[in-house]
Design an enzyme around this catalytic site. Sequence first.
Site, PDB file in Angstrom:
ATOM      1  N   LYS A 112      69.786  46.172  28.157  1.00  0.00           N
ATOM      2  CA  LYS A 112      70.317  47.079  29.347  1.00  0.00           C
ATOM      3  C   LYS A 112      71.328  46.542  29.517  1.00  0.00           C
ATOM      4  O   LYS A 112      72.086  46.746  30.307  1.00  0.00           O
ATOM      5  CB  LYS A 112      68.699  46.964  29.898  1.00  0.00           C
ATOM      6  CG  LYS A 112      67.975  47.771  29.845  1.00  0.00           C
ATOM      7  CD  LYS A 112      66.891  48.154  31.263  1.00  0.00           C
ATOM      8  CE  LYS A 112      66.202  49.043  31.087  1.00  0.00           C
ATOM      9  NZ  LYS A 112      64.694  49.276  32.066  1.00  0.00           N
ATOM     10  N   LYS A 195      64.083  53.997  20.895  1.00  0.00           N
ATOM     11  CA  LYS A 195      62.570  54.294  21.739  1.00  0.00           C
ATOM     12  C   LYS A 195      63.256  55.401  22.053  1.00  0.00           C
ATOM     13  O   LYS A 195      64.039  55.724  23.524  1.00  0.00           O
ATOM     14  CB  LYS A 195      62.370  53.501  22.798  1.00  0.00           C
ATOM     15  CG  LYS A 195      61.585  53.002  23.417  1.00  0.00           C
ATOM     16  CD  LYS A 195      61.636  51.656  23.437  1.00  0.00           C
ATOM     17  CE  LYS A 195      62.490  52.056  25.736  1.00  0.00           C
ATOM     18  NZ  LYS A 195      61.767  51.112  26.376  1.00  0.00           N
ATOM     19  N   LYS A 198      63.421  57.760  29.066  1.00  0.00           N
ATOM     20  CA  LYS A 198      63.335  58.477  30.409  1.00  0.00           C
ATOM     21  C   LYS A 198      64.819  58.163  30.862  1.00  0.00           C
ATOM     22  O   LYS A 198      64.739  59.663  31.419  1.00  0.00           O
ATOM     23  CB  LYS A 198      63.056  57.637  31.986  1.00  0.00           C
ATOM     24  CG  LYS A 198      61.342  57.726  31.773  1.00  0.00           C
ATOM     25  CD  LYS A 198      60.679  56.861  33.127  1.00  0.00           C
ATOM     26  CE  LYS A 198      59.442  56.382  33.344  1.00  0.00           C
ATOM     27  NZ  LYS A 198      58.967  55.348  33.908  1.00  0.00           N
TER      28      LYS A 198
HETATM   29  P1  AMP Z   1      58.317  51.799  32.068  1.00  0.00           P
HETATM   30  O1  AMP Z   1      58.192  53.502  31.647  1.00  0.00           O
HETATM   31  O2  AMP Z   1      59.254  51.745  30.649  1.00  0.00           O
HETATM   32  O3  AMP Z   1      58.305  52.065  33.322  1.00  0.00           O
HETATM   33  O4  AMP Z   1      57.155  51.914  30.619  1.00  0.00           O
HETATM   34  C1  AMP Z   1      55.561  52.077  31.231  1.00  0.00           C
HETATM   35  C2  AMP Z   1      54.794  51.779  30.551  1.00  0.00           C
HETATM   36  O5  AMP Z   1      55.151  52.833  28.925  1.00  0.00           O
HETATM   37  C3  AMP Z   1      55.149  50.407  29.160  1.00  0.00           C
HETATM   38  O6  AMP Z   1      53.345  49.760  28.793  1.00  0.00           O
HETATM   39  C4  AMP Z   1      55.860  50.867  28.432  1.00  0.00           C
HETATM   40  O7  AMP Z   1      55.841  49.535  27.339  1.00  0.00           O
HETATM   41  C5  AMP Z   1      55.265  52.088  28.241  1.00  0.00           C
HETATM   42  N1  AMP Z   1      56.335  52.997  26.846  1.00  0.00           N
HETATM   43  C6  AMP Z   1      57.976  53.330  27.693  1.00  0.00           C
HETATM   44  N2  AMP Z   1      58.544  53.897  26.291  1.00  0.00           N
HETATM   45  C7  AMP Z   1      57.487  53.898  25.237  1.00  0.00           C
HETATM   46  C8  AMP Z   1      57.664  54.546  24.344  1.00  0.00           C
HETATM   47  N3  AMP Z   1      58.619  55.797  23.505  1.00  0.00           N
HETATM   48  N4  AMP Z   1      57.275  54.338  23.454  1.00  0.00           N
HETATM   49  C9  AMP Z   1      55.249  54.024  23.892  1.00  0.00           C
HETATM   50  N5  AMP Z   1      55.004  52.928  25.467  1.00  0.00           N
HETATM   51  C10 AMP Z   1      56.283  53.656  25.714  1.00  0.00           C
END
Ligand code: AMP
Length: 336
Positions: A112, A195, A198
């Site tokens: 990041k 990956k 968002k």
């Molecule tokens: P975040 O949006 O970064 O707050 O992620 C929230 C949860 O979603 C965390 O447990 C991440 O590991 C999971 N996560 C986010 N993006 C992915 C993805 N592309 N595939 C699987 N898990 C994800």
Amino acid sequence: MKRIFSGIQPTSSMTLGNYLGAVRNWVDLQGPEFETIYCVVDLHALTQPQDPDALRTNTLSLAATLIAAGIDPGKSILFAQSHVHQHAELAWLFSCIARIGQLNRMTQFKEKAGKRRDEAYVGLYTYPVLMAADILLYKATHVPVGEDQKQHLELSREIAGSFNHRYGVDFFPLPEPQILGTATRVMSLRDGTKKMSKSDESDFSRINMTDEADLIAQKFRKARTDPHPLPEAPEGLEGRPEAENLVNIYAALARSSVEQVLAEHGGSQFSSFKQALTDVAVTALSPIAAAVNRLMADPAQLDAVLAEGAEKAEALAAPILADTRRLMGLAQRARG
Ligand code: AMP
Ligand code: TRP
């Protein structure tokens, strides 16, 4: 009892990656075996610049999406991180336990911050320390997350271990990651080596939980693939990241396995497989999107749910923080 904690950032809307990698597991783990605590981590969202009004709205709409996806505030504690001030305080205490060398190893920060590391915010760097505080503030034992959070959880375990060692206590448990299902790392629809996120600038790289059926169909239709038909067995997916990603997504959505999906669709062209994939996705996601709309029509009710969650969370957190402060030698304030 085993205690589960997990969190998700209110940065724009939730993706299919969040759902399959994490949130659907959170829903499934609710039940008599675990005490479940789920948190909208708005302080973590601040590690990248946010529009204040958008952050407030996203916090509420993410809470709505979690409830719509099946998080039941009657079974789980659901709250916003910033409503329980103890998270920030424990993060400070842990920043005096974690070492710079440990944070320097974190790949998410390196990715990041990129090449302009000097310009990255300090919060982005210490982000994993706040995450350790989130978990250990409740002495949580199990943490369901997607694959990308494994390294951060390893650090949480190290912080718990260092604390216990330094003060000669067995106070914090070493929390265990739970990386469950066939879609622990959902990839971008435009690039099978990245990956699904968002923050990707292309909306066509991801499925959002609130996308309409037509848009979901369009996104899968345009998803990158290769020119070969689907293989008959999992070995045939090697070196074909886009194909592997779509098959994993299908298997997760249909609650099936990769073997079974390929037994059914092996030999198919992507055009027909993508149609079938759209059907399972729309079946799974459209009731969630409809429920989000219903919940967002009554923001006062959502505020009330989060307020009640914060109250319950704080009741668990306050005594653990008080013990932590005492163990670290902070004098108790006299109440006169
Ligand atoms: P975040 O949006 O970064 O707050 O992620 C929230 C949860 O979603 C965390 O447990 C991440 O590991 C999971 N996560 C986010 N993006 C992915 C993805 N592309 N595939 C699987 N898990 C994800
Ligand atoms: N860092 C996690 C992510 O971006 C979100 C998070 C914050 C979290 N605190 C947590 C996840 C505590 C699990 C436990 O995905």
